[in-house]
Write a protein that holds these residues in place. Structure first.
Motif, PDB file in Angstrom:
ATOM      1  N   LEU A 183      32.697  16.896  95.192  1.00 59.57           N
ATOM      2  CA  LEU A 183      32.684  16.534  96.607  1.00 59.57           C
ATOM      3  C   LEU A 183      32.165  17.737  97.394  1.00 59.57           C
ATOM      4  N   THR A 184      31.702  17.488  98.600  1.00 61.30           N
ATOM      5  CA  THR A 184      31.374  18.623  99.466  1.00 61.30           C
ATOM      6  C   THR A 184      32.694  19.278  99.868  1.00 61.30           C
ATOM      7  N   ALA A 185      32.599  20.516 100.345  1.00 61.00           N
ATOM      8  CA  ALA A 185      33.803  21.230 100.775  1.00 61.00           C
ATOM      9  C   ALA A 185      34.550  20.430 101.833  1.00 61.00           C
ATOM     10  N   GLU A 186      33.787  19.849 102.763  1.00 58.71           N
ATOM     11  CA  GLU A 186      34.412  19.061 103.835  1.00 58.71           C
ATOM     12  C   GLU A 186      35.096  17.823 103.263  1.00 58.71           C
ATOM     13  N   GLU A 187      34.421  17.174 102.328  1.00 61.00           N
ATOM     14  CA  GLU A 187      34.985  15.962 101.734  1.00 61.00           C
ATOM     15  C   GLU A 187      36.273  16.261 100.976  1.00 61.00           C
ATOM     16  N   SER A 188      36.240  17.329 100.217  1.00 65.73           N
ATOM     17  CA  SER A 188      37.442  17.601  99.425  1.00 65.73           C
ATOM     18  C   SER A 188      38.600  18.033 100.314  1.00 65.73           C
ATOM     19  N   LEU A 189      38.269  18.740 101.387  1.00 65.46           N
ATOM     20  CA  LEU A 189      39.313  19.120 102.334  1.00 65.46           C
ATOM     21  C   LEU A 189      39.892  17.868 103.004  1.00 65.46           C
ATOM     22  N   ALA A 190      38.990  16.979 103.419  1.00 64.66           N
ATOM     23  CA  ALA A 190      39.436  15.722 104.041  1.00 64.66           C
ATOM     24  C   ALA A 190      40.297  14.929 103.070  1.00 64.66           C
ATOM     25  N   GLU A 191      39.900  14.967 101.805  1.00 62.94           N
ATOM     26  CA  GLU A 191      40.673  14.243 100.805  1.00 62.94           C
ATOM     27  C   GLU A 191      42.051  14.873 100.610  1.00 62.94           C
ATOM     28  N   GLN A 192      42.061  16.211 100.626  1.00 58.32           N
ATOM     29  CA  GLN A 192      43.334  16.912 100.467  1.00 58.32           C
ATOM     30  C   GLN A 192      44.359  16.457 101.509  1.00 58.32           C
ATOM     31  N   PHE A 193      43.865  16.207 102.718  1.00 56.51           N
ATOM     32  CA  PHE A 193      44.782  15.786 103.776  1.00 56.51           C
ATOM     33  C   PHE A 193      44.782  14.267 103.952  1.00 56.51           C
ATOM     34  N   ALA A 194      44.208  13.592 102.984  1.00 61.17           N
ATOM     35  CA  ALA A 194      44.170  12.123 102.999  1.00 61.17           C
ATOM     36  C   ALA A 194      43.550  11.575 104.276  1.00 61.17           C
ATOM     37  N   ARG A 250      52.277  15.926 102.269  1.00 60.32           N
ATOM     38  CA  ARG A 250      52.579  17.021 101.331  1.00 60.32           C
ATOM     39  C   ARG A 250      51.370  17.280 100.457  1.00 60.32           C
ATOM     40  N   TYR A 251      51.111  18.528 100.186  1.00 60.15           N
ATOM     41  CA  TYR A 251      50.032  18.875  99.274  1.00 60.15           C
ATOM     42  C   TYR A 251      50.414  18.408  97.876  1.00 60.15           C
ATOM     43  N   PRO A 252      49.418  18.074  97.060  1.00 56.30           N
ATOM     44  CA  PRO A 252      49.775  17.750  95.682  1.00 56.30           C
ATOM     45  C   PRO A 252      50.407  18.961  95.016  1.00 56.30           C
ATOM     46  N   SER A 253      51.452  18.741  94.254  1.00 58.37           N
ATOM     47  CA  SER A 253      52.083  19.877  93.594  1.00 58.37           C
ATOM     48  C   SER A 253      52.149  19.624  92.097  1.00 58.37           C
ATOM     49  N   VAL A 297      51.638  24.848  94.326  1.00 60.75           N
ATOM     50  CA  VAL A 297      50.900  24.103  95.337  1.00 60.75           C
ATOM     51  C   VAL A 297      49.713  24.964  95.734  1.00 60.75           C
ATOM     52  N   ASN A 298      48.541  24.378  95.744  1.00 57.12           N
ATOM     53  CA  ASN A 298      47.326  25.127  96.106  1.00 57.12           C
ATOM     54  C   ASN A 298      47.217  26.433  95.328  1.00 57.12           C
ATOM     55  N   GLU A 299      47.508  26.366  94.031  1.00 56.80           N
ATOM     56  CA  GLU A 299      47.403  27.520  93.130  1.00 56.80           C
ATOM     57  C   GLU A 299      48.347  28.670  93.475  1.00 56.80           C
ATOM     58  N   ASP A 334      54.237  24.594 106.092  1.00 56.54           N
ATOM     59  CA  ASP A 334      54.678  25.619 105.137  1.00 56.54           C
ATOM     60  C   ASP A 334      53.839  25.472 103.872  1.00 56.54           C
ATOM     61  N   ASP A 335      54.304  26.053 102.786  1.00 57.90           N
ATOM     62  CA  ASP A 335      53.503  26.019 101.566  1.00 57.90           C
ATOM     63  C   ASP A 335      53.352  24.622 100.980  1.00 57.90           C
ATOM     64  N   ARG A 336      54.247  23.728 101.380  1.00 58.20           N
ATOM     65  CA  ARG A 336      54.247  22.401 100.777  1.00 58.20           C
ATOM     66  C   ARG A 336      53.768  21.301 101.705  1.00 58.20           C
ATOM     67  N   GLU A 337      53.906  21.504 102.992  1.00 54.15           N
ATOM     68  CA  GLU A 337      53.774  20.387 103.913  1.00 54.15           C
ATOM     69  C   GLU A 337      52.831  20.695 105.072  1.00 54.15           C
ATOM     70  N   TYR A 338      52.167  19.641 105.548  1.00 56.09           N
ATOM     71  CA  TYR A 338      51.289  19.782 106.707  1.00 56.09           C
ATOM     72  C   TYR A 338      51.498  18.594 107.635  1.00 56.09           C
ATOM     73  N   VAL A 339      50.956  18.715 108.847  1.00 60.56           N
ATOM     74  CA  VAL A 339      51.043  17.606 109.786  1.00 60.56           C
ATOM     75  C   VAL A 339      49.630  17.346 110.309  1.00 60.56           C
ATOM     76  N   VAL A 340      49.281  16.060 110.445  1.00 61.72           N
ATOM     77  CA  VAL A 340      47.957  15.663 110.913  1.00 61.72           C
ATOM     78  C   VAL A 340      48.108  14.958 112.261  1.00 61.72           C
ATOM     79  N   PHE A 341      47.386  15.440 113.277  1.00 59.94           N
ATOM     80  CA  PHE A 341      47.390  14.794 114.589  1.00 59.94           C
ATOM     81  C   PHE A 341      46.017  14.171 114.840  1.00 59.94           C
TER      82      PHE A 341
END
Ligand SMILES: [Zn+2]
Length: 436
Positions: free
Chosen positions: A52-63, A158-161, A221-223, A139-146
């Protein structure tokens, strides 16, 4: 080579072969193989995907799934004094939208709690540069999307762990903390170990020569490792005695048990004297019968005939066997890193300072030495250095392995011991030699 004979379940070679591959060296953390007998710890596999492109994989990471949008992304860390509007206004996000996020989604995440140094990402449409989605790494495990456009919805994710398993063995020099650091393992394992053994081993009293080996798990999480490690199985050789611990869930949540299936958490005896009655309870404002004034009574009095045996309410070490004018002859016992007990007004003491005692051992006899109106034992209880009413304390339960879970527990122990034997390295200490 045998480490520990589980009652009637010797480890055999076939089992060792069945366990599978061997990892050389004094184990770092490795990806979790499918041989984990531990049921409770979830894990998620990361699947191979087309590039994936960097943008695509980032977008995928955050669903952020969207077929129609090609993203451009901005990334930053929250700087000192920076608020959401400082970050987003330069990208054309309106005050109305910022206000919406701050108020409508406050229960989901309060943006005033954004912290310096945390990551954020902004997703913009490549076509017209409109800021569409803002992601803040909580934090290391969790994010919020607005969402910044349309419905302006928000969600947490949550990031994949991935769970990795580690093994460490060693001998205590100085402290367990130091020994783990020397072995190149996370020192937070010392903290996890002191939790597992809180009722069995006083980690302030471990000594050079004590040995340990530990299988543990940790989320990555995220290496990067995230959160505290969890002990899966361990053996701790303390003062010449081996203390095994196996994590197991028999349907009541994860707990730790020794090889006989006894819980590592031990209940205290309810009282230090049998056939007694409580003559005065813990009371912060009691009228003292001898001093004739209000004085906190930070203990529980058990009245009993002079000479009645006083017993230790739990395993521990005698830290005081002494006399003062108020206490009379008294004994103080440290049980673990959390709890200490004290027994006052004895007619006679039966233990010496530094002596190890087991639950139920007779440590002295009821009397009325010191400030006492009649024969009784004043029983005092410390939790984390603070005197508490032990009758009001909720102690953790200490349920042993139940009959119906016995077979699966023994199987789990057998597999874990075999895994430890596999991991064991030649240059490390030998628990086995001391365990015959
Ligand atoms: Zn008292």
């Amino acid at each position: 080579m045998r480490y520990l004979s589980l009652h009637n379940v010797p480890i055999n070679t076939a089992l060792l072969l069945w366990i599978g591959f061997m990892v050389a060296g004094c184990g770092g953390e490795q990806a979790d193989a499918d041989n984990s007998p531990l049921l409770a710890f979830g894990r998620s596999a990361v699947e191979a995907k087309p590039p994936l492109t960097a943008e695509e994989s980032l977008a995928e990471q955050f669903a952020l799934y969207s077929d129609s949008v090609t993203w451009t992304t901005e990334y930053g860390e929250v700087r000192s004094g920076q608020s959401l509007s400082h970050i987003l206004s330069p990208f054309g996000v309106s005050n109305a939208t910022l206000h919406h996020i701050a108020t409508e989604h406050r229960d989901l995440f309060d943006v005033r709690r954004m912290r310096q140094g945390r990551d954020w990402w902004l997703f913009r449409s490549a076509k017209d540069s409109t800021a569409r989605q803002f992601v803040y790494g909580i934090d290391d495990r969790e994010y919020v999307v607005f969402g910044l456009t349309g419905e302006k919805t928000a969600r947490r994710g949550r990031y994949p762990s991935e769970t990795r398993r580690g093994y460490v063995q060693g001998e205590v020099r100085g402290s367990l903390y130091q020994s783990l650091e020397d072995a190149g393992h996370t020192t937070t394992l010392a903290y996890a170990m002191s939790g597992v053994y809180a009722w069995t081993i006083d980690f302030s009293r471990i000594q050079p020569g004590d040995q340990f080996r530990i299988i543990y798990e940790r989320d990555w999480v995220n290496e990067k490792p995230a959160g505290l490690p969890r002990i899966v199985a361990s053996e701790f050789l303390h003062r010449g005695r081996n203390f095994p611990a196996f994590a197991f869930d028999q349907g009541e949540g994860l707990d730790y048990f020794d090889e006989t299936g006894a819980s590592l958490r031990k209940a205290f005896l309810k009282a230090p004297v049998s056939f007694s009655r409580i003559s005065s309870r813990f009371n912060k404002r009691r009228f003292h019968p001898v001093l004739k004034k209000v004085k906190a009574h930070l203990g529980t009095d058990y009245a009993a005939p002079r000479g009645t045996e006083i017993v230790a309410v739990g395993d521990g070490v005698v830290t005081k066997a002494s006399y003062t004018k108020g206490n009379g002859k008294y004994v103080k016992i440290r049980h673990n890193g959390t709890y200490t007990t004290q027994y006052l007004h004895m007619s006679r003491r039966n233990v010496k300072e530094g002596q190890a005692v087991r639950q139920g051992d007779v440590i002295g006899y009821v009397g009325s030495t010191g400030l006492a109106t009649g024969p009784h034992v004043c029983f005092r209880f410390w939790k984390n250095g603070k005197q508490v009413d032990h009758l009001r304390e909720d102690f953790p339960p200490s349920t042993p392995i139940k009959a119906e879970a016995e077979a699966s527990f023994e199987e789990a122990c057998r597999v874990l011991l075999a895994e430890m034997a596999q991991q064991e390295t030649d240059d490390g200490p030998r628990l086995a030699a001391l365990d015959q």
